[in-house]
Write a protein that holds these residues in place. Structure first.
Motif: not given
Lengths: 325, 461, 535
Positions: B38-45, B171-181, B183-188
């Motif tokens: 619930q904490v991480f379901s908000s963008r603010l969190g 940023c691209a190098v840093w965030i791309a793996p996170q995105w791959l990992w 992207r299907r997560s329900p959290h924002p």
């Protein structure tokens, strides 16, 4: 009720003894008078003679608890514990390390403290309640969310910045009031306005946010629904039902602070040069004057305990459900 | 190079390990997982958590200390060339200092405004003709590469664009793996990525521009203000966590015992915390710190370098803050334990003859964890703010150790100069504000998720 | 649509949904209210009956929204009115009383002021006339000494009086329609009956159109003229009250009616050797007063109770809240200290035993609590919850044996074995109470103290749990001390009954004897308030 107050007062005695023992341990056992003498004299002048002289001058040349050398009752009274700690109970604070009479200092300095702290306290509560009420009226709207964000932002600013910023804007840039200083008569208000303003503004963030939560908590109670079912309008529900109920925790929550108002505010007084107990304490800390710190700890504790008792009494006064026993 | 482990470094890494294990443990419990979700379901969190993690990251990097090996002195080289002894710098360096590219080593004489090329104060000097004049001297580490001072802003702009490009690349190098990992997560997560991107770009920009200019100017001693502000991060973050951590065991043990055993245990604990909380906090802290300072002054042999002395004082401050502030948490835990002791599951455990230790460990402690957690995040921001006040009073961090409180303390009269020196205060203000705001917003979310009162309010609605 | 104008209230196709998800809560509810008649809306928790009443008043919480339908009062659609016009309808035309009067009254205003507020909002009465009118209303709803009660605060009134104040408040402006949302649920049975009688009487004298919302079929039977059964946001059956009780159309309605007690069939008393014997058991709580907090007196929570429970027998301990029945249960479990008397379990005195010596008896005496949600640690899986007793009482099982036993037990209480890996919050109240039963059974007890195990459950689930308890008794020969305030479950369950009042056992005997030939006046009063199907 009477029995209750008497009992609370009796209960205060062991607490004060505890406070007294704790400060005694801190100031004389953990840190022996020799250490104190060394730090007061400064590294350069430390000789056994100088230390002994300093101890004698300040009355630290006695044993801690029991004086074997003295006769009769002197075995108890001619000790540091008796002369420095126990005498606090008789409100005999003795002299500061710089030789001033602490009792006189305290009695003259508490009035300027009160002159700043009391208006800050009253105006602060009033402003916070008003702001919180205003926000509650717009509950669950965009305005409400932004207001909460604003409160949290205000809370996140250090108190120091409020003071520095207030002095810079109001006193230096706009030149509306003097930057600092104090005057007992005449134009005292000129010097008081800015510290009070700063104190109130600095408190809005946390205060208004807290009161808003209290109001909303009350707004969820069943009796509010009953009032709606009666046909009361939202405004009248807010003022006639929610406000009186929420005022109980608000008022009883702040009562504990009232006696402590005499102690003043460390920061405000030092920045604005107000000769109150707050700046007194700060000066004592900065010049490492333990006699003053010890006395202020004792006074502060008494005022706090007084505040606790007043809180309980205020409950019976504010809330018809509470009966003390 | 010789690594140096200060006591606070050791504690902070222990703390991180403990926290990671603690949260890993918590993940097993579905209720807790749901609430974190619930904490991480908000963008603010997401955003606030990213900001806090950034600060923690800076603090950790700044806690990897070492002492640089000094180049063997030339004069001594002939005589002692046989001995392989290496001398180490008395100045302690951290990994953060290296990453900042020597930002802290570019000293000026005194004040200079942000992006200024000249000092803030006039000085007697000789001009090209050798005549004595009084003017603003040029800075030693700002705009050296410029031929014409007029080019300053275009140059800043150009360098900004270049560093932004680099920043985006990282940023691209840093965030791309996170995105791959994820992207299907329900959290924002995208909110967190945006925040990460901003942080990275800002970091790259600061490091690259600071080679040519003082972004936030310099203070009275000529130190880069940005560098000082960054060094304050470690102090703030560590103080906020260590002090709470020291307080937790005291508060939890006493609170749970008082609430569970009641009777004389309860009376004793109540007496203890009433006594402690009746002493004005700031006086108690001030007195304790002063006493400890006397101890340090009288025993200088314990500390080989100045940094260790400052570190000892810092730990003492954490300890004192912890020991003096357990009463409110203790009160909360006592009340909660009293409540839980009346609940069916504790009664049932009694009816099963479960031992006290087991009831405390299995039934009571896990169910007061939410209070501990809420207190932990709430107290964090309060402690960061308290540090500034204590340092101002003179009972805070050792002046030799960078902290926001010390920055403010040193700069308090600067606004009354003509023209006012505003950048030192601004530096401390913004770094502190961002951390405290993020922590406050995050703690609100945590409280909303974990506080049973707000949970029940939500389910009623 | 010609009938509109003559009807006080007509609800047509009312629909309500959750704002966030759009999930429907009410799916087209329609009914009419008639003057002088009580219309009962019955359903279990979550069926949408309270939402219906709040929607009709436009008082829904923010999370819910009206998505369709209309509520006509005297031909005027309430959903078309502005909020300020609606405020003139509430309290004036349509009034409402709520379940828990204590929390529904403003705690810091006197009872009189709160009633006066309604009058002030809708009439021109002020000053002395206003006060007189309030006192008159208090007298009308049967509040004793109405003059002085005017300035009483809600907490100074008894539960029944609080509800009477609520009724006075609702009737102050002489509305045509009264919505009563579970008006008697929080009250003790004897008080409940009086309040219902008052509502019945006022309906007649004032020609009120009443919407009575309740989960209690007994209340419906004794009070209503017309019944509608709600199930999952819909009215599944609607009929006149006689018709409904003698000829229900839906299986669900049938089940609700069956939960009513049948006072003709009783458990036969099985004369068995006594398992638990209480002799003059007393539990006192000290009252402290004065400066030194000296003990000046005692609250006699349990004041000399003697009873005996045989093996394989159920003893029902009946009483209203505060009568000391739960305290007695705790005293038997050695959770509360007793001030006097003896407790014999299988002939051994077990009162005031220290923890260690009590352990063998902990295995034999177990307990099931009222609130299934708080009786299980939310951080443990159901399997761990059930295993706790086995572990701490050292039944000598290894982990796999324990797991097997847990699964057997879960199946025995009619739950799937794989539930053992789940956590309590995933279950409904009825399921949790089954887990609680499994937990108690895990250590093979001889006596289970059931402290109101069904009072937090809905009627239909209640019957299932009681049935399960009986099956287990037949199977394992376990005895029950069944603590309850609800007389209606006794005939099917209990062999012996004891009636408790203010810490004393005023009457005890076989179930049949107590329920058919009560001697004590208090037992008679309790019995009179039990709804029955047979009359």
């Amino acid at each position: 009720m009477f029995a209750y107050i008497v009992r609370r007062l009796l209960y205060a005695i062991p607490i004060l003894i505890g406070v007294n023992l704790l400060t005694f341990m801190l100031f004389f056992v953990v840190n022996s008078p020799d250490d104190m003498a060394v730090s007061q004299l400064g590294e350069k002048y430390v000789t056994p003679q100088a230390i002994a002289a300093w101890k004698e001058k300040n009355g630290y040349d006695k044993p801690l608890f029991i004086n074997g050398a003295a006769e009769g009752a002197g075995a108890i009274t001619e000790t540091i514990f008796f002369t420095k700690s126990l005498k606090l109970f008789a409100f005999d604070f003795g002299r500061s390390e710089s030789g001033r009479d602490i009792t006189t200092d305290v009695s003259t300095r508490m009035w300027p403290s009160l002159a700043v702290a009391l208006p800050t306290f009253i105006v602060g509560i009033w402003v916070n309640i008003c702001v919180a009420l205003l926000v509650v009226m717009f509950h669950a709207t965009r305005l409400d969310r932004w207001a909460v964000f604003l409160f949290v932002s205000l809370m996140s600013i250090s108190y120091l910045f409020y003071i520095i910023g207030g002095q810079f804007l109001v006193a230096k840039t706009w030149k509306l009031v003097p930057i600092s200083g104090f005057q007992a008569e005449g134009q005292a208000w000129k010097f008081l306005i800015l510290p009070v303003l700063v104190g109130v503004v600095a408190g809005i963030g946390s205060g208004a946010r807290w009161y808003r939560t209290l109001f909303l908590e009350e707004a969820n109670q069943d009796y509010v629904r009953t009032a709606r079912a009666k046909g009361a309008s939202e405004i009248s529900i807010l003022f006639r039902h929610i406000l009186p109920n929420a005022l109980i925790p608000i008022l009883t929550g702040v009562v504990v602070l009232i006696p402590s108002l005499f102690m003043g505010s460390l920061l405000i007084e030092s920045f604005f040069g107000i000769p109150g107990l707050g700046s007194y304490m700060l000066d004592a800390i900065k010049s490492q004057d333990f006699a003053i710190v010890r006395s202020m700890v004792f006074i502060g504790s008494i005022l706090y305990i007084l505040g606790l008792i007043l809180t309980d009494i205020s409950y019976t006064w504010a809330d018809p459900r509470v009966r003390l026993s | 190079m010789k690594p140096l482990l200060l006591w606070s470094d050791a504690l902070v890494f222990l703390l991180v390990i403990a926290l990671v294990l603690f949260f890993y443990q918590l993940r097993r419990d579905p209720l807790t997982r749901e609430r974190w979700a619930q904490v991480f379901s908000s963008r603010l969190g997401m955003v606030t958590f990213t900001v806090i993690l950034t600060y923690v990251g800076i603090a950790l990097l700044d806690s990897l200390h070492f002492r640089k090996a000094l180049d063997a002195p030339v004069a001594a080289a002939d005589q002692q060339s046989v001995t392989a002894e290496v001398f180490y710098d008395n100045q302690v360096t951290s990994v953060l200092d290296i990453m900042l590219g020597g930002m802290g080593e570019r000293f000026e004489r005194t004040y200079s405004a942000p992006f200024a090329l000249q000092s803030f104060e006039k000085q007697n000097m000789k001009n090209a003709q050798g005549r004595a004049i009084r003017d603003f001297p040029p800075l030693e580490h700002a705009g050296q590469h410029l031929t014409d001072p007029q080019d300053k802003w275009p140059d800043v702009l150009a360098k900004t664009l270049v560093s932004l490009l680099w920043g985006l690349l990282i940023c691209a190098v840093w965030i791309a793996p996170q995105w791959l990992w994820l992207r299907r997560s329900p959290h924002p997560w995208y909110a967190s990525w945006c925040a990460q991107a901003v942080v990275i770009c800002l970091g790259v920009w600061m490091v690259s521009i600071s080679r040519y200019y003082h972004i936030l100017g310099t203070d009275q001693g000529g130190t880069d203000v940005l560098y000082q502000s960054l060094k304050g991060v470690r102090t703030g973050v560590l103080l906020g966590t260590l002090a709470t951590l020291i307080m937790l065991p005291i508060a939890v043990t006493l609170g749970v015992m008082a609430g569970y055993f009641k009777g004389w245990v309860d009376d004793l604990v109540q007496y203890l915390y009433t006594t402690l909380s009746s002493i004005p906090g700031i006086l108690l802290i001030a007195a304790s710190v002063l006493l400890f300072q006397v101890y340090i002054d009288l025993n200088p042999d314990f500390f080989s370098i100045g940094m260790e002395k400052a570190d000892a004082r810092f730990l003492a401050l954490c300890f004192i803050l912890g020991v003096t502030s357990w009463s409110s948490l203790c009160r909360l835990i006592r009340a909660e334990t009293l409540k839980i002791s009346q609940l069916g599951y504790v009664q049932a455990a009694h009816a099963f003859g479960v031992s006290h230790a087991r009831i405390l460990g299995r039934h009571i402690l896990p169910n007061v964890v939410h209070i501990i957690l809420i207190t932990f995040v709430l107290d964090f921001s309060a402690l960061v703010l308290a540090e500034a006040v204590l340092s101002y009073i003179g009972v805070g961090i050792d002046p030799s150790m960078g902290s926001w409180g010390n920055m403010i303390n040193g700069a308090r009269s600067e606004l009354s100069r003509q023209p006012p020196v505003w950048w030192t205060l601004s530096g401390a203000f913004f770094f502190m504000f961002a951390l405290v705001l993020a922590a406050n917003l995050f703690s609100d979310l945590v409280r909303d998720a974990f506080d049973p009162r707000s949970v029940s309010r939500r389910s009623q609605a | 649509m010609s009938g509109h104008d003559t009807l006080p209230m007509r609800v047509t196709d009312l629909e309500v949904a959750l704002v966030e998800t759009g999930e429907p809560i009410l799916k087209g509810v329609s009914f009419d209210l008639h003057p002088g008649k009580i219309f009962a809306l019955v359903g279990e928790s979550g069926s949408g009956k309270s939402v219906t009443s709040l929607a009709a008043m436009r008082l829904l919480p923010d999370a819910l929204a009206i998505t369709g339908g209309a509520v006509h009062v005297d031909g005027q659609d309430l959903f078309e009115l502005s909020e300020s016009t609606m405020q003139r309808v509430r309290g004036r035309r349509v009034a409402m009383i709520f379940q828990n009067a204590m929390s529904a009254l403003n705690p810091v205003q006197s009872a009189g002021q709160q009633v006066a507020e309604t009058l002030r909002l809708h009439t021109r009465l002020r000053g002395e006339a206003l006060r007189e009118r309030v006192v008159q209303l208090f007298a009308e709803v049967g509040i004793p000494d109405p003059q002085s009660r005017y300035s009483f605060y809600p907490h100074q009134l008894s539960g029944g009086q609080q509800q009477r104040v609520m009724i006075a408040m609702a009737l102050a402006c002489e509305p045509d329609i009264l919505i009563a949302d579970e008006p008697t649920t929080a009250l003790d049975v004897t008080i409940q009956e009086q309040v219902l009688e008052l509502i019945r009487q006022l309906t007649q004298t004032r020609k009120l159109a009443v919407l009575l919302i309740t989960h209690d079929m007994g209340v419906v039977r004794n009070t209503a003229d017309e019944v509608a059964v709600m199930y999952r946001g819909e009215i599944i059956e609607q009929a006149g009250v006689e018709d409904f009780f003698h000829n229900p159309q839906q299986a669900y309605s049938r089940r609700l009616i069956d939960a009513l007690p049948d006072l003709t069939q009783f458990q036969t008393v099985a004369a068995e050797s006594p398992l638990l014997q209480l002799d003059e058991v007393k539990v006192y709580f000290p009252i402290r007063k004065g400066v030194l907090q000296r003990v000046v007196d005692y609250t006699r929570a349990v004041d000399g109770i003697s009873l005996s429970i045989g093996r394989g027998e159920t003893y029902a301990l009946v009483g209203e809240s505060g009568s000391g029945k739960s305290t007695l249960g705790r005293a038997i479990l050695n959770l509360d200290e007793i001030a006097g008397g003896t407790i014999l379990f299988a002939g051994q005195a077990i009162q005031s035993l220290p923890r260690k010596q009590m352990l063998p008896y902990r295995k034999k005496i177990q307990v099931i609590f009222q609130n299934p949600f708080s009786s299980m640690n939310p951080r443990l899986t159901v399997g761990e919850v059930i295993a706790e007793g086995m572990v701490s009482l050292g039944l000598g099982l290894n982990a796999t044996q324990r797991q097997e036993r847990i699964e057997q037990l879960l199946e025995r209480v009619q739950l799937p074995a794989d539930y053992s890996q789940r956590y309590p919050h995933e279950f409904s109240g009825g399921e949790l109470q089954r887990v609680a039963i499994a937990r108690a059974l895990a250590v093979e007890p001889e006596l289970i103290i059931c402290d109101e195990p069904t009072s937090a459950l809905d009627v239909s689930i209640r019957a299932e749990v009681l049935e399960l308890l009986q099956q287990l008794q037949r199977e394992f020969g376990v005895s029950y001390l069944f603590i309850t305030h609800d007389l209606s479950i006794i005939p099917t369950l209990a062999h012996h009954v004891g009636v408790m009042q203010e810490g004393k056992l005023v009457e005890q005997g076989s179930a049949e004897q107590i329920l058919t030939r009560p001697q004590h006046a208090y037992t008679k009063a309790l019995l009179a308030s039990v709804p029955r199907i047979d009359n």
